[in-house]
Design a protein around this motif. Structure first.
Motif, short mmCIF file in Angstrom:
data_model
loop_
_atom_site.label_atom_id
_atom_site.label_comp_id
_atom_site.label_asym_id
_atom_site.label_seq_id
_atom_site.Cartn_x
_atom_site.Cartn_y
_atom_site.Cartn_z
N LEU A 71 0.81 -1.22 0.00
CA LEU A 71 0.00 0.00 0.00
C LEU A 71 0.85 1.27 0.00
O LEU A 71 0.82 2.03 -0.97
CB LEU A 71 -0.96 -0.02 1.20
CG LEU A 71 -1.93 -1.22 1.17
CD1 LEU A 71 -2.67 -1.36 2.47
CD2 LEU A 71 -2.90 -1.09 -0.01
N ASP A 72 1.62 1.49 1.05
CA ASP A 72 2.38 2.75 1.15
C ASP A 72 3.27 2.97 -0.07
O ASP A 72 3.38 4.10 -0.56
CB ASP A 72 3.24 2.73 2.42
CG ASP A 72 2.39 2.49 3.66
OD1 ASP A 72 2.41 3.32 4.58
OD2 ASP A 72 1.69 1.45 3.70
N GLY B 245 3.30 7.13 -7.84
CA GLY B 245 2.39 7.54 -8.92
C GLY B 245 1.11 6.73 -8.99
O GLY B 245 0.23 7.00 -9.80
N ASN B 246 0.95 5.72 -8.12
CA ASN B 246 -0.25 4.88 -8.16
C ASN B 246 -1.35 5.31 -7.19
O ASN B 246 -2.40 4.67 -7.11
CB ASN B 246 0.09 3.42 -7.83
CG ASN B 246 0.76 2.72 -9.00
OD1 ASN B 246 0.59 3.13 -10.14
ND2 ASN B 246 1.53 1.67 -8.71
N ALA B 247 -1.12 6.39 -6.43
CA ALA B 247 -2.04 6.74 -5.35
C ALA B 247 -3.49 6.83 -5.82
O ALA B 247 -4.41 6.35 -5.16
CB ALA B 247 -1.62 8.05 -4.69
N THR C 263 -9.30 3.37 -4.77
CA THR C 263 -7.94 3.67 -5.22
C THR C 263 -6.95 3.15 -4.18
O THR C 263 -7.33 2.78 -3.06
CB THR C 263 -7.74 5.20 -5.32
OG1 THR C 263 -7.95 5.74 -4.00
CG2 THR C 263 -8.72 5.82 -6.30
N TYR C 264 -5.68 3.20 -4.54
CA TYR C 264 -4.65 2.81 -3.58
C TYR C 264 -4.68 3.72 -2.36
O TYR C 264 -4.52 3.26 -1.23
CB TYR C 264 -3.27 2.78 -4.24
CG TYR C 264 -3.03 1.42 -4.88
CD1 TYR C 264 -2.57 0.36 -4.12
CD2 TYR C 264 -3.33 1.19 -6.22
CE1 TYR C 264 -2.39 -0.90 -4.67
CE2 TYR C 264 -3.15 -0.07 -6.79
CZ TYR C 264 -2.68 -1.11 -6.00
OH TYR C 264 -2.52 -2.37 -6.54
N ARG C 265 -4.93 5.03 -2.58
CA ARG C 265 -4.98 5.96 -1.45
C ARG C 265 -6.11 5.57 -0.48
O ARG C 265 -5.93 5.50 0.72
CB ARG C 265 -5.21 7.38 -1.97
CG ARG C 265 -4.89 8.48 -0.95
CD ARG C 265 -5.41 9.85 -1.39
NE ARG C 265 -4.97 10.29 -2.70
CZ ARG C 265 -3.75 10.78 -2.97
NH1 ARG C 265 -2.85 10.86 -2.01
NH2 ARG C 265 -3.43 11.16 -4.19
N GLU C 266 -7.27 5.26 -1.06
CA GLU C 266 -8.44 4.91 -0.26
C GLU C 266 -8.23 3.56 0.45
O GLU C 266 -8.57 3.40 1.63
CB GLU C 266 -9.68 4.88 -1.16
CG GLU C 266 -10.96 4.36 -0.52
CD GLU C 266 -11.46 5.20 0.64
OE1 GLU C 266 -10.98 6.33 0.83
OE2 GLU C 266 -12.33 4.69 1.39
N LEU C 267 -7.67 2.61 -0.27
CA LEU C 267 -7.44 1.30 0.36
C LEU C 267 -6.45 1.44 1.52
O LEU C 267 -6.62 0.83 2.58
CB LEU C 267 -6.92 0.30 -0.69
CG LEU C 267 -6.82 -1.15 -0.22
CD1 LEU C 267 -8.19 -1.70 0.20
CD2 LEU C 267 -6.22 -2.05 -1.32
N HIS C 268 -5.42 2.24 1.31
CA HIS C 268 -4.44 2.49 2.36
C HIS C 268 -5.14 3.06 3.61
O HIS C 268 -4.92 2.62 4.73
CB HIS C 268 -3.37 3.46 1.85
CG HIS C 268 -2.40 3.90 2.89
ND1 HIS C 268 -2.58 5.05 3.63
CD2 HIS C 268 -1.25 3.34 3.34
CE1 HIS C 268 -1.58 5.18 4.49
NE2 HIS C 268 -0.75 4.15 4.33
N ARG C 269 -6.05 4.04 3.37
CA ARG C 269 -6.76 4.67 4.47
C ARG C 269 -7.63 3.64 5.21
O ARG C 269 -7.63 3.55 6.42
CB ARG C 269 -7.65 5.78 3.89
CG ARG C 269 -7.91 6.96 4.83
CD ARG C 269 -8.64 8.06 4.05
NE ARG C 269 -9.94 7.58 3.58
CZ ARG C 269 -11.08 7.75 4.23
NH1 ARG C 269 -11.10 8.39 5.37
NH2 ARG C 269 -12.21 7.28 3.74
N ALA D 247 -1.19 -3.21 -9.17
CA ALA D 247 -2.11 -3.53 -10.27
C ALA D 247 -3.54 -3.08 -9.94
O ALA D 247 -3.88 -2.82 -8.79
CB ALA D 247 -2.10 -5.03 -10.53
N THR D 248 -4.37 -3.01 -10.98
CA THR D 248 -5.81 -2.86 -10.81
C THR D 248 -6.41 -4.25 -10.91
O THR D 248 -6.18 -4.96 -11.89
CB THR D 248 -6.40 -1.97 -11.92
OG1 THR D 248 -5.89 -0.65 -11.74
CG2 THR D 248 -7.93 -1.94 -11.86
#
Ligand code: WTA
Length: 660
Positions: free
Chosen positions: A88-89, A95-97, A115-121, A331-332
């Motif tokens: 995640l981090d 560039g994938n955030a 998104t990666y940002r949301e999943l991280h959160r 990846a998506t």
């Protein structure tokens, strides 16, 4: 199902398409061979280079492989890492955030993207929530969840705080769940009110209640419940908590717990030939390395791919190729809640079309059942869907017969997608033998060649190498980073099951038979050589099912064998002796139904015998040993041509021909 003779004669070869080769991560056979040669030249150097290049270490390792306590091998042991950080981090700063990490599609086709940002959160909230309940590094957490973003987040959250998760497939019974909770000594269970599959709500929370009520689960402090459908459930005050309450007001950041590379990331229970399911324990660093490398090598993953693995997170495929691998490479991916046949058997193809999936990874059983469905109903035939986004197909979990391979190749891949037939196991952590899609010419029904660094071989009963062209026992000669570390709570069983003394104690025994082609050296897996069945790609021990049957008060004796099945690969055939007279007619049917339901309760619906046959006895030798090989012949419905002179009670055979 095609038998081994068909595989041996298979000589169709499909070279990877030129444009695939051109852009592939491993492009052409010389690139594959160069990696294999590098591993051979300097085994530890090879793995060390890859581990430095592909993972982010909080503290770099200086030691690569420690063999002093073999077969308890250690990889990168003085390095510190966090798996969730790498998944995640890392994607927040490269560039994938804002890239979509997960496209979730529910059973009723509602689509949610994160998104990666949301999943991280979300994972940070989850991790902080677990910490607020006192869950800490080294604790075990059982996850009994539907396919969901929350299920993936639960696994990632455990990894983030160094808790070891043990995911239990949602099809297992209360009893199976209880056994796993006890063996793992879990402090919490994460579950949902229900799971929704094929338009139906199936209970999860009430099964957890039943499991914990069976006793012995004293280590459990909390049950965390994800509200999937708002179903009516029982509530134990003080123990049960809603997931949304646990997540509320948690901070958006959770500093990852840096753990040793060998720290147990998870335990996953799987069936063996004897006794209870074994808790396969995986480490953190080596496991993640292989998840990343195989995403790149076998799946040739690229930034624009829309990757879809149809497995459930309750199995190893859903661990490595949903919860960890795809995220670790940014990846998506599609995560699907439902089943391939709802609302109709065109669901997979419809989803490929709507989401423009580029990589599709599923099991031969699914392919075979969808072939049948497509042949029966033109409207859901894959030709009705636009599958042109696909560039790579994969198969996993059981041998794929050449006919199914060809159908997949033509009807789904339109003869332009390579197929990676990936052989591997819960214990191996990731792919072991598989074509590389931009390098290896494929042969239907063969998993082709070992991945670089994997020293797979075929040996005889004494552990000696067999020349190509001979069937034998599949082994791996050198340890690899993603290998099983031990069986949780049972190191002796680990040694006996996988590194037996008869083979020198240092080579890994896969439990499968295999044969290598005389000319190409290609591997074809011929199936398990122990008492493990593979039904629809699900592993089941015959002993486990037998124990479940004899636990029923009316059963005196039971023997279970596998029978080849056109759709599910193998099916379960149980031979049963009751404590009362052998039932016939309607009574036999009724008792067979009761016994099936009984097995579903003891283990789970996936273990229900397809056929049950009643006898006054089982075929035994004079010394009282059950002659299983005769049972296998009877199960297939074939005439017995074997020598039965050692059989104590030949008259019994006729009784056992009739199935319920
Ligand atoms: C079988 C699933 C033939 C094999 C990833 C193995 C296969 C068992 C293949 C592991 C394949 C898996 N071709 N057989 N491509 N992949 N198997 O632990 O018998 O659920 O030992 O891991 O599935 O099943 P498991």
């Amino acid at each position: 199902m095609a038998d081994i003779e068909t595989f041996k004669q298979e000589n169709r070869v499909f070279a990877p398409p030129a444009d695939f080769v051109k852009n592939a991560t491993i492009s052409g056979m010389p690139a594959y061979e160069a990696l294999c040669a590098e591993a051979e030249r300097d085994y530890e150097g090879f793995w060390a280079r890859l581990a430095r290049e592909n993972l982010q270490w909080q503290k770099p390792f200086t030691k690569v492989l420690n063999e002093t306590d073999a077969p308890f091998y250690k990889w990168f042991e003085d390095g510190k890492i966090n798996v969730s950080y790498n998944c995640l981090d890392v994607n927040l700063s490269n560039g994938n955030a804002d890239k979509t990490a997960v496209v979730f599609e529910s059973d009723d086709a509602k689509v949610t993207r994160v998104t990666y940002r949301e999943l991280h959160r979300r994972v940070c909230h989850f991790a902080n929530g677990l910490k607020s309940l006192g869950v800490k590094k080294g604790d075990r957490v059982v996850i009994y969840m539907p396919m969901s973003i929350e299920g993936v987040a639960a696994m990632q959250a455990c990894a983030r705080i160094g808790a070891t998760h043990s995911v239990v497939f949602g099809g297992f019974s209360a009893k199976s769940l209880q056994e796993r909770v006890i063996d793992a000594g879990a402090v919490a269970v994460i579950t949902a009110d229900v799971q929704v599959r094929g338009g139906k709500q199936l209970p999860l929370k009430s099964i957890v209640d039943d499991a914990l009520a069976m006793g012995g689960c004293d280590t459990i402090r909390n049950v965390i419940v994800y509200k999937r459908a708002g179903a009516d459930i029982n509530w134990v005050e003080g123990r049960d908590l809603w997931l949304h309450d646990v997540l509320a007001n948690q901070a958006d950041e959770c500093e990852p717990e840096w753990v040793d590379a060998e720290h147990p990331l998870f335990i996953l229970y799987t069936s063996g030939s004897t006794g209870k399911p074994k808790g396969v324990q995986h480490a953190s660093g080596g496991y993640l390395l292989w998840a990343v490398l195989t995403m790149k090598w076998t799946f040739d993953i690229k930034p624009n791919d829309v990757y879809w693995c149809t497995a459930d997170i309750g199995w190893i495929t859903g661990h490595t190729y949903i919860a960890y691998g795809p995220l670790a490479v940014g990846a998506t991916q599609i995560v699907f809640e439902g089943v391939p046949t709802y609302p109709n058997a065109g669901r997979f193809w419809d989803m490929v079309q709507r989401h423009k999936a580029t990589i599709f990874y599923t099991a031969p059983t699914a392919i075979r059942s969808l072939i049948k469905a497509a042949e029966a109903d033109e409207k859901i035939h894959p030709k009705q869907y636009d599958l042109s986004s696909l560039r790579l197909l994969g198969s996993v979990g059981e041998p794929i017969n050449p006919e199914a391979w060809m159908w997949y190749y033509k009807n789904i891949g339109h003869e332009k997608c390579p197929i990676v037939d990936t052989f591997w196991q819960t214990e191996t952590g990731g792919h072991m033998i598989s074509p590389l899609p931009g390098a290896t010419p494929q042969v239907p029904g063969s998993c082709t060649l070992p991945l670089p660094g994997i020293t797979a071989a075929i040996v005889d009963e004494t552990g000696h190498d067999l020349p190509n062209g001979n069937g034998g026992i599949l082994v791996v000669k050198r340890p690899w980073p993603a290998m099983i570390r031990t069986i949780w709570n049972d190191p002796e069983r680990f040694k006996k099951a996988y590194f037996p003394e008869e083979f020198g104690g240092k080579i890994y025994l896969a439990g499968d038979g295999a044969i290598r082609n005389k000319d190409t050296g290609y591997f074809t897996i011929t199936g398990r050589i122990d008492d493990v069945l593979n039904v629809s790609g699900h592993r089941m021990g015959t002993m486990e099912i037998e124990s479940a049957l004899v636990a029923n008060p009316i059963v005196a004796e039971a023997a279970v064998v596998g029978k080849p099945d056109e759709t599910t690969g193998e099916s379960i055939c149980a031979f049963v002796v009751l404590k009362r007279a052998r039932p016939t007619g309607d009574e036999a049917k009724q008792i067979a139904k009761e016994l099936r339901d009984w097995v579903a309760k003891e283990i789970g619906p996936i273990a229900k015998p397809k056929e049950i046959r009643f006898g006054d006895n089982l075929p035994k030798t004079r010394s009282g040993k059950i002659m299983r090989r005769l049972l296998r012949v009877l199960a297939k419905g074939e005439d017995i041509t074997q020598d039965i002179s050692t059989l104590e009670n030949p008259a019994i055979l006729d009784q056992l021909k009739e199935s319920q």
